[in-house]
Design a protein around this motif. Structure first.
Motif, PDB file in Angstrom:
ATOM      1  N   PRO A  62       0.775  -1.198   0.101  1.00  0.00           N
ATOM      2  CA  PRO A  62       0.227   0.011  -0.050  1.00  0.00           C
ATOM      3  C   PRO A  62       0.630   1.080  -0.016  1.00  0.00           C
ATOM      4  N   PHE A  63       0.356   2.457  -0.703  1.00  0.00           N
ATOM      5  CA  PHE A  63       0.877   3.467  -0.459  1.00  0.00           C
ATOM      6  C   PHE A  63       2.436   3.684  -0.779  1.00  0.00           C
ATOM      7  N   VAL A  64       2.873   3.227  -2.106  1.00  0.00           N
ATOM      8  CA  VAL A  64       4.306   3.103  -2.561  1.00  0.00           C
ATOM      9  C   VAL A  64       4.458   4.236  -3.566  1.00  0.00           C
ATOM     10  N   GLY A  65       3.499   4.781  -4.070  1.00  0.00           N
ATOM     11  CA  GLY A  65       3.565   5.858  -5.244  1.00  0.00           C
ATOM     12  C   GLY A  65       3.667   7.166  -4.376  1.00  0.00           C
ATOM     13  N   ARG A  66       3.308   8.188  -5.118  1.00  0.00           N
ATOM     14  CA  ARG A  66       3.299   9.633  -4.797  1.00  0.00           C
ATOM     15  C   ARG A  66       2.755   9.952  -3.500  1.00  0.00           C
ATOM     16  N   ALA A  67       1.580   9.405  -3.123  1.00  0.00           N
ATOM     17  CA  ALA A  67       0.923   9.673  -1.903  1.00  0.00           C
ATOM     18  C   ALA A  67       1.717   8.871  -0.860  1.00  0.00           C
ATOM     19  N   GLY A  68       2.360   7.812  -1.444  1.00  0.00           N
ATOM     20  CA  GLY A  68       2.965   7.099  -0.121  1.00  0.00           C
ATOM     21  C   GLY A  68       4.357   7.816   0.348  1.00  0.00           C
ATOM     22  N   GLN A  69       4.820   8.655  -0.777  1.00  0.00           N
ATOM     23  CA  GLN A  69       6.017   9.628  -0.306  1.00  0.00           C
ATOM     24  C   GLN A  69       5.674  10.504   0.605  1.00  0.00           C
ATOM     25  N   LEU A  70       4.619  11.153   0.262  1.00  0.00           N
ATOM     26  CA  LEU A  70       3.994  12.159   1.081  1.00  0.00           C
ATOM     27  C   LEU A  70       3.662  11.723   2.527  1.00  0.00           C
ATOM     28  N   LEU A  71       3.006  10.618   2.443  1.00  0.00           N
ATOM     29  CA  LEU A  71       2.635  10.063   3.929  1.00  0.00           C
ATOM     30  C   LEU A  71       3.884   9.695   4.598  1.00  0.00           C
ATOM     31  N   ASN A  72       4.986   9.220   4.054  1.00  0.00           N
ATOM     32  CA  ASN A  72       6.068   8.978   4.547  1.00  0.00           C
ATOM     33  C   ASN A  72       6.862  10.144   5.415  1.00  0.00           C
ATOM     34  N   GLN A  73       6.770  11.352   4.528  1.00  0.00           N
ATOM     35  CA  GLN A  73       7.424  12.729   4.959  1.00  0.00           C
ATOM     36  C   GLN A  73       6.546  13.219   6.132  1.00  0.00           C
ATOM     37  N   MET A  74       5.287  13.211   6.151  1.00  0.00           N
ATOM     38  CA  MET A  74       4.303  13.740   7.168  1.00  0.00           C
ATOM     39  C   MET A  74       4.538  12.721   8.382  1.00  0.00           C
ATOM     40  N   LEU A  75       4.723  11.528   8.212  1.00  0.00           N
ATOM     41  CA  LEU A  75       4.807  10.852   9.502  1.00  0.00           C
ATOM     42  C   LEU A  75       6.235  11.239  10.056  1.00  0.00           C
ATOM     43  N   GLU A  76       7.127  11.379   9.101  1.00  0.00           N
ATOM     44  CA  GLU A  76       8.608  11.699   9.799  1.00  0.00           C
ATOM     45  C   GLU A  76       8.508  13.010  10.381  1.00  0.00           C
ATOM     46  N   GLU A  77       7.581  14.029   9.967  1.00  0.00           N
ATOM     47  CA  GLU A  77       7.750  15.191  10.698  1.00  0.00           C
ATOM     48  C   GLU A  77       7.004  15.132  12.222  1.00  0.00           C
ATOM     49  N   ILE A  78       6.316  14.197  12.338  1.00  0.00           N
ATOM     50  CA  ILE A  78       5.722  13.742  13.770  1.00  0.00           C
ATOM     51  C   ILE A  78       6.374  12.800  14.705  1.00  0.00           C
ATOM     52  N   GLY A  79       7.670  12.434  13.963  1.00  0.00           N
ATOM     53  CA  GLY A  79       8.798  11.594  14.616  1.00  0.00           C
ATOM     54  C   GLY A  79       7.980  10.136  14.534  1.00  0.00           C
ATOM     55  N   LEU A  80       7.316   9.987  13.599  1.00  0.00           N
ATOM     56  CA  LEU A  80       6.862   8.513  13.399  1.00  0.00           C
ATOM     57  C   LEU A  80       7.444   7.816  11.826  1.00  0.00           C
ATOM     58  N   ALA A  81       7.557   6.581  12.014  1.00  0.00           N
ATOM     59  CA  ALA A  81       7.958   5.718  10.612  1.00  0.00           C
ATOM     60  C   ALA A  81       6.847   4.793  10.082  1.00  0.00           C
ATOM     61  N   ARG A  82       6.881   4.395   8.941  1.00  0.00           N
ATOM     62  CA  ARG A  82       6.206   3.367   8.354  1.00  0.00           C
ATOM     63  C   ARG A  82       5.894   2.062   9.356  1.00  0.00           C
ATOM     64  N   ASP A  83       7.062   1.916  10.137  1.00  0.00           N
ATOM     65  CA  ASP A  83       6.914   0.509  10.817  1.00  0.00           C
ATOM     66  C   ASP A  83       6.232   0.639  12.012  1.00  0.00           C
ATOM     67  N   ASP A  84       6.052   2.281  12.327  1.00  0.00           N
ATOM     68  CA  ASP A  84       5.148   2.394  13.592  1.00  0.00           C
ATOM     69  C   ASP A  84       3.830   2.301  13.468  1.00  0.00           C
ATOM     70  N   VAL A  85       3.008   2.421  12.145  1.00  0.00           N
ATOM     71  CA  VAL A  85       1.893   2.487  11.709  1.00  0.00           C
ATOM     72  C   VAL A  85       1.566   1.158  11.003  1.00  0.00           C
ATOM     73  N   PHE A  86       0.173   1.020  10.839  1.00  0.00           N
ATOM     74  CA  PHE A  86      -0.394  -0.146   9.844  1.00  0.00           C
ATOM     75  C   PHE A  86      -1.057   0.675   8.761  1.00  0.00           C
ATOM     76  N   ILE A  87      -0.898   0.378   7.496  1.00  0.00           N
ATOM     77  CA  ILE A  87      -1.551   1.024   6.361  1.00  0.00           C
ATOM     78  C   ILE A  87      -2.291   0.049   5.384  1.00  0.00           C
ATOM     79  N   ALA A  88      -3.481   0.162   5.568  1.00  0.00           N
ATOM     80  CA  ALA A  88      -4.319  -0.681   4.591  1.00  0.00           C
ATOM     81  C   ALA A  88      -5.368   0.160   3.712  1.00  0.00           C
TER      82      ALA A  88
END
Ligand code: SF4
Length: 201
Positions: A62-88
């Protein structure tokens, strides 16, 4: 008592095997790979998108395209990583040409998402698209991912997540059967009791 992280992970793997074999709607005929979802089975924060896009369909993630990059960036800005969340996603198979999901497809696939929410028991569910939002919260956010100005709105929304994650759990997550019963009795599907945010409408 809540399941351990390992128990949740095992049950999610079993559900994943089910989704891989799923032929409940015609989308199984055109998909390349089902996109079950990915991330931490014990996550406090869960994101739910609408349906896989072309790249997600190719990779099965899930979310490996452009939306995924934005999601990663937004998560990083609040101190979280993909491994901290579940995406479906609401739909596990891609609608051809990225067309909108059909009501019958949503109906067929919805139990998988509800089971994922029940197993993971997130404190906060963030919905990432119009159909996911409609399904889980009944609201219709107007913001569009492709509008540059929406980034600031998203940033402001994401900034509220750490506070939401600190709040006590509101109660047990209903099973998909309980949600279905409530829907039949009351005419609409009640959302899971986790806090919910709607992004990327
Ligand atoms: S979209 Fe959902 S219900 Fe339809 S085939 Fe894929 S997994 Fe099954």
């Amino acid at each position: 008592m809540s399941a351990t992280a390992e128990e949740r992970r095992q049950q999610l793997v079993e559900l994943f095997e089910e989704v891989k074999r799923c032929e409940k709607c015609p989308l199984h005929e055109t998909r390349t790979k089902p996109v079950f979802g990915a991330g931490n089975a014990d996550a406090d924060l869960m994101f739910v998108g609408e349906a896989p896009g072309a790249e997600e369909d190719r990779q099965g993630l899930p979310f490996v395209g452009r939306a995924g990059q934005l999601l990663n960036q937004m998560l990083e800005e609040i101190g979280l990583a993909r491994d901290d969340v579940f995406i479906a996603n609401v739909l596990k198979s891609r609608p051809p040409g990225n067309r909108d999901p059909l009501p019958l497809e949503i109906q067929a696939c919805e139990p998988y998402l509800l089971e994922q929410v029940r197993l993971i028991e997130p404190r906060v569910v963030c919905t990432l698209g119009n159909f996911a939002t409609k399904l889980l919260s009944g609201s219709h956010p107007a913001a569009a991912l492709r509008t540059p100005a929406v980034k600031e709105t998203l940033r402001a929304d994401f900034a509220t997540i750490p506070d939401l994650l600190q709040r006590p759990l509101p109660g047990p997550i209903p099973s998909s059967e309980e949600l279905k019963e409530a829907e039949e009795e009351g005419g609409s599907t009640p959302p899971p009791p986790s806090d919910q945010l709607g992004f990327f409408g």
